[in-house]
Design a protein around this motif. Structure first.
Motif, mmCIF file in Angstrom:
data_model
loop_
_atom_site.group_PDB
_atom_site.id
_atom_site.type_symbol
_atom_site.label_atom_id
_atom_site.label_comp_id
_atom_site.label_asym_id
_atom_site.label_seq_id
_atom_site.Cartn_x
_atom_site.Cartn_y
_atom_site.Cartn_z
ATOM 1 N N ARG A 5 -0.251 6.791 2.768
ATOM 2 C CA ARG A 5 0.939 6.773 3.599
ATOM 3 C C ARG A 5 1.793 7.802 3.507
ATOM 4 N NH1 ARG A 5 -0.161 1.235 5.093
ATOM 5 N NH2 ARG A 5 -1.122 0.090 3.494
ATOM 6 N N CYS A 56 -7.540 1.436 7.614
ATOM 7 C CA CYS A 56 -7.187 0.774 8.802
ATOM 8 C C CYS A 56 -8.563 0.081 9.508
ATOM 9 C CB CYS A 56 -7.115 1.741 9.750
ATOM 10 S SG CYS A 56 -5.477 1.238 10.972
ATOM 11 N N ASP A 87 -2.212 -2.559 6.852
ATOM 12 C CA ASP A 87 -1.843 -2.140 8.220
ATOM 13 C C ASP A 87 -2.965 -2.240 9.065
ATOM 14 O OD1 ASP A 87 -0.597 -0.764 10.284
ATOM 15 O OD2 ASP A 87 0.002 0.972 8.613
ATOM 16 N N CYS A 88 -2.773 -2.425 10.491
ATOM 17 C CA CYS A 88 -3.808 -2.155 11.553
ATOM 18 C C CYS A 88 -4.244 -3.629 11.802
ATOM 19 C CB CYS A 88 -4.919 -1.336 11.141
ATOM 20 S SG CYS A 88 -4.321 0.280 10.596
ATOM 21 N N TYR A 128 1.107 -7.522 6.224
ATOM 22 C CA TYR A 128 1.766 -6.125 6.243
ATOM 23 C C TYR A 128 2.720 -6.177 7.438
ATOM 24 C CZ TYR A 128 2.228 -1.142 6.926
ATOM 25 O OH TYR A 128 2.893 0.084 6.959
ATOM 26 N N GLY A 130 5.978 -3.363 9.289
ATOM 27 C CA GLY A 130 6.509 -2.037 9.093
ATOM 28 C C GLY A 130 8.256 -2.215 8.954
ATOM 29 N N THR A 135 4.445 1.101 12.120
ATOM 30 C CA THR A 135 4.033 1.026 10.829
ATOM 31 C C THR A 135 3.429 2.493 10.523
ATOM 32 O OG1 THR A 135 1.657 0.882 11.705
ATOM 33 C CG2 THR A 135 3.162 -1.154 11.542
#
Length: 419
Positions: A5, A56, A87-88, A128, A130, A135
């Motif tokens: 990230r 992801c 994430d995702c 998760y 952001g 994000t």
């Protein structure tokens, strides 16, 4: 494929805070709240996170399979209970009413159903989000949309609570790394979580890269009143050491070194996050280095969040992650992280509850070496790896041969100190 990230943020042109003269002193507390979220994480949280192995590429079938393996492997019974969907997981656009929704392709049953699945198995549900407009995956272009929680904190916290979420991982990915803006964003979500009335572990990562003097925001400031867990470093890599300046990653040994000065920040409900465990991820770390990984995370009272694919985990990895003596040190209610008793950090001592102590001897060299410490207590000394009583030599010391990259770990009985 998993990518850093931090590296993505740098590639996106993240402007890093380098104005040291106008910043608080290293370790300065960001907020004066004693505990960010009352009622959670009296000991360091333990669990599993999807990012290290899957990045992801996640869906509900994958997460449910990992949850089942967490239970069948005995890791859940050993304390690894939080299952964090990284994430995702979300739709690229918010719903008409502004709420986040699960990707219908990836999570067709919805996130509340996933939470129910986890809770039915005695696990806890982590998710998760952001902290800015996107994000990390969206900022890098890996995933479409702009569904960060900036400006939507109250709505998103209520949504998470309605889904039965027990853990929120909140990630700062933005070209803006201004401290005041970061504080506003992280405090806003903290307050929104509090307002739901649902106790949720709040885990933040304020890092967007390395500053000109080699620091990251998580290392420079104390966020303990803002979050339950605060990432100390940039993203971990399944390597012993890395060139942080060019990659944005940090290896296991790099993070061990970075943790040495963070000890005053740690107390119950205010944990320093050294990032997920890379045990069983890839083939770069030796068996000895993976032992050091677990042992020194435990010595620092760090959260233990596995990142390997649990469905293909070999018996040795499962046994290492379940090691009772090491987990007991990590989970000690005294919440006192280790301090180094040698300049290079090869020997560390941690005060445990009930007057006990833990001592680690780490060999950072390329060859096996004899290492010693002197327990000044008449009580027994146990090997934390095996539980066996360790004999004290005629000179009053305990001396062991430590393999390259390995860490010997001991627990001493009450009644004295170690040197």
């Amino acid at each position: 494929m998993r990518t850093s990230r931090t590296a993505r943020a740098i590639a996106a042109g993240a402007a890093l805070c380098v104005a040291v003269a106008c910043a608080p002193a290293p370790g300065s507390q960001i907020d004066d709240a004693a505990v960010a979220i009352p009622g959670v994480a009296a000991t360091p949280p333990m669990g599993w996170n999807s990012w290290n192995s899957f990045g992801c590429d996640i869906d509900e079938t994958t997460i449910r399979a990992q949850a089942d393996a967490l239970v069948s492997s005995g890791l859940a019974a050993a304390g690894y209970r939080y299952v964090v969907v990284d994430d995702c997981w979300y739709s690229p656009q918010r719903a008409a009413d502004g709420t986040l929704t699960a990707s219908p392709q990836r999570f067709p049953s919805g996130m509340a159903a996933l939470g129910d699945y986890l809770h039915e198995r005695g696990l806890r549900f982590g998710i998760y989000a952001g902290a800015s407009e996107q994000t990390c995956a969206q900022l890098s272009g890996t995933y479409p949309g702009r569904t960060g929680s900036a400006g939507h904190e109250a709505t998103d916290a209520r949504t998470f609570a309605s889904w039965g979420v027990d853990f929120v991982k909140y990630d700062w990915c933005s070209p803006n790394s201004d401290l005041a803006d970061q504080k506003q964003a992280f405090v806003a979500m903290r307050d929104a979580i509090r307002a739901t009335g649902r106790p949720m572990v709040y885990s933040i990562n304020p890092n967007s890269g390395v500053t000109s003097n080699g620091e990251v925001p998580g290392a420079r400031w104390d966020w303990g009143g803002v979050a339950t867990m605060t990432r100390l470093t940039n993203d971990i890599s399944p390597q012993w050491t890395t060139d942080t300046g060019s990659s944005g990653y940090q290896g296991v040994a790099d993070i061990i070194d970075a943790s040495a000065d963070a000890t005053p920040r740690v107390s119950a409900g205010r944990w320093t996050d050294l990032d997920m465990l890379e045990i069983g991820v890839g083939t770069s770390l030796t068996a000895a280095q993976q032992r050091s990984h677990l042992a020194l995370w435990a010595m620092m009272a760090a959260p233990l969040v596995a990142g390997n694919d649990l469905t293909v985990m070999d018996p040795a990895t499962a046994a290492l992650l379940r090691t009772p003596g090491v987990l007991a040190i990590d989970q000690d209610p005294g919440a006192h992280p280790a301090t180094s008793t040698t300049a290079d950090g090869s020997v560390r001592t941690r005060e445990l509850s009930g007057g006990r102590r833990a001592v680690s001897l780490s060999n950072r060299g390329a060859t096996a070496t004899k290492m010693s410490f002197t327990p000044t207590t008449s009580g027994p000394v146990h090997d934390a790896w095996t539980g066996a009583v360790v004999p004290v030599g005629s000179d009053g010391t305990i001396t062991v041969t430590v393999a390259p990259g390995d860490t010997a770990l001991f627990e001493t009985a009450p009644g004295g100190s170690d040197q």
